[in-house]
Design a protein around this motif. Structure first.
Motif, short mmCIF file in Angstrom:
data_model
loop_
_atom_site.label_atom_id
_atom_site.label_comp_id
_atom_site.label_asym_id
_atom_site.label_seq_id
_atom_site.Cartn_x
_atom_site.Cartn_y
_atom_site.Cartn_z
N UNK A 166 0.84 -1.21 0.00
CA UNK A 166 0.00 0.00 0.00
C UNK A 166 0.87 1.26 0.00
N UNK A 167 1.91 1.23 0.83
CA UNK A 167 2.79 2.41 0.94
C UNK A 167 3.46 2.73 -0.39
N UNK A 168 3.88 1.70 -1.12
CA UNK A 168 4.55 1.93 -2.40
C UNK A 168 3.56 2.57 -3.39
N UNK A 169 2.36 2.02 -3.43
CA UNK A 169 1.37 2.57 -4.36
C UNK A 169 1.08 4.04 -4.03
N UNK A 174 0.95 13.76 5.13
CA UNK A 174 -0.18 14.49 4.54
C UNK A 174 -1.34 13.61 4.09
N UNK A 175 -1.06 12.34 3.82
CA UNK A 175 -2.15 11.50 3.30
C UNK A 175 -3.25 11.37 4.36
N UNK A 176 -4.48 11.43 3.91
CA UNK A 176 -5.61 11.26 4.81
C UNK A 176 -5.87 9.76 4.98
N UNK A 177 -5.65 9.23 6.20
CA UNK A 177 -5.80 7.78 6.38
C UNK A 177 -7.16 7.25 5.95
N UNK A 178 -8.18 8.12 6.03
CA UNK A 178 -9.54 7.67 5.68
C UNK A 178 -9.69 7.41 4.18
N UNK A 179 -8.80 7.95 3.36
CA UNK A 179 -8.94 7.83 1.90
C UNK A 179 -8.08 6.71 1.31
N UNK A 180 -7.23 6.12 2.14
CA UNK A 180 -6.23 5.19 1.60
C UNK A 180 -6.86 3.98 0.92
N UNK A 232 -7.63 0.73 -3.76
CA UNK A 232 -8.60 -0.13 -4.47
C UNK A 232 -8.75 0.31 -5.92
N UNK A 233 -8.74 1.62 -6.14
CA UNK A 233 -8.89 2.14 -7.50
C UNK A 233 -7.70 1.71 -8.37
N UNK A 289 -5.85 -0.88 -7.94
CA UNK A 289 -5.91 -2.34 -8.14
C UNK A 289 -6.98 -2.73 -9.14
N UNK A 290 -8.10 -2.08 -9.11
CA UNK A 290 -9.16 -2.48 -10.04
C UNK A 290 -8.88 -1.95 -11.45
N UNK A 291 -8.30 -0.75 -11.56
CA UNK A 291 -8.06 -0.17 -12.89
C UNK A 291 -6.69 -0.55 -13.46
N UNK A 292 -5.82 -1.07 -12.59
CA UNK A 292 -4.45 -1.42 -12.99
C UNK A 292 -3.71 -0.23 -13.61
N UNK A 293 -4.04 0.93 -13.17
CA UNK A 293 -3.31 2.14 -13.59
C UNK A 293 -3.03 2.99 -12.36
N UNK A 294 -2.01 3.81 -12.51
CA UNK A 294 -1.57 4.62 -11.38
C UNK A 294 -1.11 5.97 -11.93
N UNK A 295 -1.47 7.04 -11.26
CA UNK A 295 -0.99 8.37 -11.70
C UNK A 295 0.24 8.73 -10.90
N UNK A 296 1.40 8.68 -11.58
CA UNK A 296 2.65 9.00 -10.90
C UNK A 296 2.59 10.43 -10.41
N UNK A 297 2.77 10.61 -9.14
CA UNK A 297 2.72 11.92 -8.49
C UNK A 297 1.46 12.70 -8.91
N UNK A 298 0.40 11.96 -9.14
CA UNK A 298 -0.89 12.53 -9.58
C UNK A 298 -0.78 13.27 -10.90
N UNK A 299 0.29 13.02 -11.67
CA UNK A 299 0.47 13.76 -12.91
C UNK A 299 0.43 12.85 -14.14
N UNK A 300 1.10 11.71 -14.04
CA UNK A 300 1.36 10.95 -15.26
C UNK A 300 0.82 9.54 -15.09
N UNK A 301 -0.12 9.16 -15.95
CA UNK A 301 -0.76 7.85 -15.79
C UNK A 301 0.08 6.75 -16.43
N UNK A 302 0.31 5.69 -15.67
CA UNK A 302 1.00 4.52 -16.21
C UNK A 302 0.20 3.27 -15.84
#
Ligand code: SF4
Length: 465
Positions: free
Chosen positions: A72-75, A85-91, A96-97, A99-112
């Motif tokens: 989880x921490x790596x993701x 700064x991360x809100x524990x309630x949103x983790x 889950x998003x 894991x289900x979409x198999x995509x990740x936005x690097x630094x919330x900027x770049x989708x891979x």
């Protein structure tokens, strides 16, 4: 005042970091490592070209990473989240998003595309040489590329500290000029004798070289308030802790019992111990649930210092100034362990986490209850001496058993260590410097089975229900 000397410096705010559970070395550190890798990618000019990142986890991170929330921490770290700064309630929702979409936005900027089974790899039989908590990030232009754009290896060395292969394990985040540089308890005590002052006075002067004194005080109060909020949440939240052990939170029920004015235990002379237990359980149950905690000096041991501070606040003559003195003294003692030994369970076992927290709390309490610097040093020494050899063997790799209860035991032990020291005159047989050396040596001698690998002790001898 001593002439200024430049040397590595461990700040009280390096040891008391606001973060999230459950582990400073296995979740807080890896999240910072991910952020550091993205920074490196940006500096090298590869961030915009990156289409794939592979993360390799080694040793203890691989063996207990799932239970400790490393995945989880790596993701989250790759998304640009930080532990403070991360809100524990949103983790849960964020992960889950991914894991289900198999995509990740690097630094919330770049989708891979991020396919966990291919991109987050657990090497459970490989330990890197430098430290048991190794992790490597490798960036590629796309999923077919064989040649990496950039790769970097980090070590999460406990307490949320992260170093690279080129940085010594004992390195700290600051190399600064401080008026009272010390790397041993003897040097620290010499300064208090020369200046006729307390350990917290020395620590405050040093800390004030990094930021204005008023800011130091405000930050210390912020740390204390975060600890208080954690205890409050832990006393209220009921339910089962995550991870599969089906452990029920104990703090809320204990809290209700202790507040029952008709309870027979109200006349129990050791009732105060129940309160100390409560504070520690509340923090460590929050930690186990991935909540907001203060690393003190690690997450696994995050309950001891808040529990002893709450004891000070509720049962002793406490002021805001004493809270600051407590944290400054605890920070100075913790720095000695950080510089000369380790605060990593994966490196030296639980003596490096619960043992160090107990030592810090014992010495700090002695300081604010009027102990001389020698008595503070003795309390800190006792706090470690009776934790020597403490193994790290978390069941199912979760920071729950023995960790949660162990913090309650550590807090009570710290108070007793303080009392033993305050009843004496400061003269004692074993010095703090010596016990720190013994702790390091004991950790080196310990089998890796007892160093956060979940391959020995309780982890293999207690059947899960
Ligand atoms: S046993 Fe101690 S060192 Fe190991 S995870 Fe638990 S608190 Fe940390």
């Amino acid at each position: 005042m001593n002439s200024n000397v430049s040397q590595p410096y461990v700040s009280v705010f390096d040891l008391f970091k606001i973060g999230i559970g459950p582990s400073s070395s296995h979740s807080v550190g890896p999240m910072y490592a991910a952020a550091r890798f993205l920074e490196e990618l940006t500096t090298a000019g590869y961030f915009e070209q990156t289409g794939r990142i592979i993360v390799d986890l080694y040793g203890s991170l691989a063996l207990t990473g799932i239970g400790h929330g490393t995945d989880t921490a790596i993701l989250l770290g790759l998304m640009g989240e930080t532990p403070d700064r991360v809100d524990p309630e949103t983790i849960h929702e964020k992960v889950s998003a991914i894991r289900s979409q198999k995509t990740l936005r690097l630094r919330s900027e770049r989708e891979i595309v991020f396919e966990e089974s291919e991109d987050l790899l657990f090497h459970r039989t490989t330990f890197l040489k430098t430290h048991p908590n190794g992790l490597r990030f490798t960036a590629f232009a796309d999923r077919t590329a064989k040649t990496p754009l950039h790769t970097a290896t980090y070590f999460s060395i406990g307490g949320g500290f992260v170093v690279t292969e080129d940085e010594p394990i004992g390195s700290t985040e600051h190399s600064t000029l401080v008026p009272y540089p010390f790397t041993s308890a003897k040097e620290l005590l010499d300064f208090t004798n020369q200046q006729n002052c307390s350990i917290s006075d020395i620590a405050l002067e040093n800390e004030s070289t990094l930021r204005p004194q008023q800011e130091v005080r405000e930050k210390l109060q912020h740390i204390w308030h975060t600890m208080q909020q954690c205890v409050t949440r832990g006393c209220r939240r009921e339910g089962i802790l995550p991870g599969g052990l089906n452990l029920e939170r104990r703090a809320p029920r204990l809290y209700q019992k202790l507040n029952d004015r008709d309870g027979s235990w109200q006349n129990d002379p050791l009732n105060i111990l129940d309160w100390v237990d409560l504070y520690a359980l509340a923090v460590n149950e929050e930690n186990a649930a991935g909540g907001r905690v203060v690393t003190a000096p690690t997450n696994g041991a995050a309950g001891i210092i808040p529990a002893v501070l709450h004891y000070l606040d509720r049962f002793c003559d406490c002021t805001p100034h004493k809270i600051e003195q407590f944290l400054l003294t605890a920070g100075a003692i913790g720095a000695l362990y950080k510089i000369n030994a380790s605060i990593s369970g994966a490196e030296v076992g639980c003596q490096g986490e619960v043992g160090v927290a107990c030592s810090m709390a014992a010495g700090a309490l002695a300081e604010v209850l009027g102990g001389t610097p020698s008595q503070v040093e003795e309390a800190a020494e006792i706090g470690m001496e009776h934790n020597l050899g403490l193994t790290c063997d978390p069941i199912k790799g979760l920071v729950q058993v023995p960790c949660i209860e162990r913090n309650a035991m550590g807090a009570v032990k710290a108070i007793n260590a303080c009392r033993l020291a305050l009843r004496g005159n400061g003269k004692h047989f074993v010095s703090l410097d010596r016990v720190i050396r013994v702790m390091k040596q004991t950790g080196a001698d310990m089998s890796s089975r007892y160093k956060e690998t979940s391959r020995g002790g309780l982890a293999v001898n207690v059947t899960e229900c």
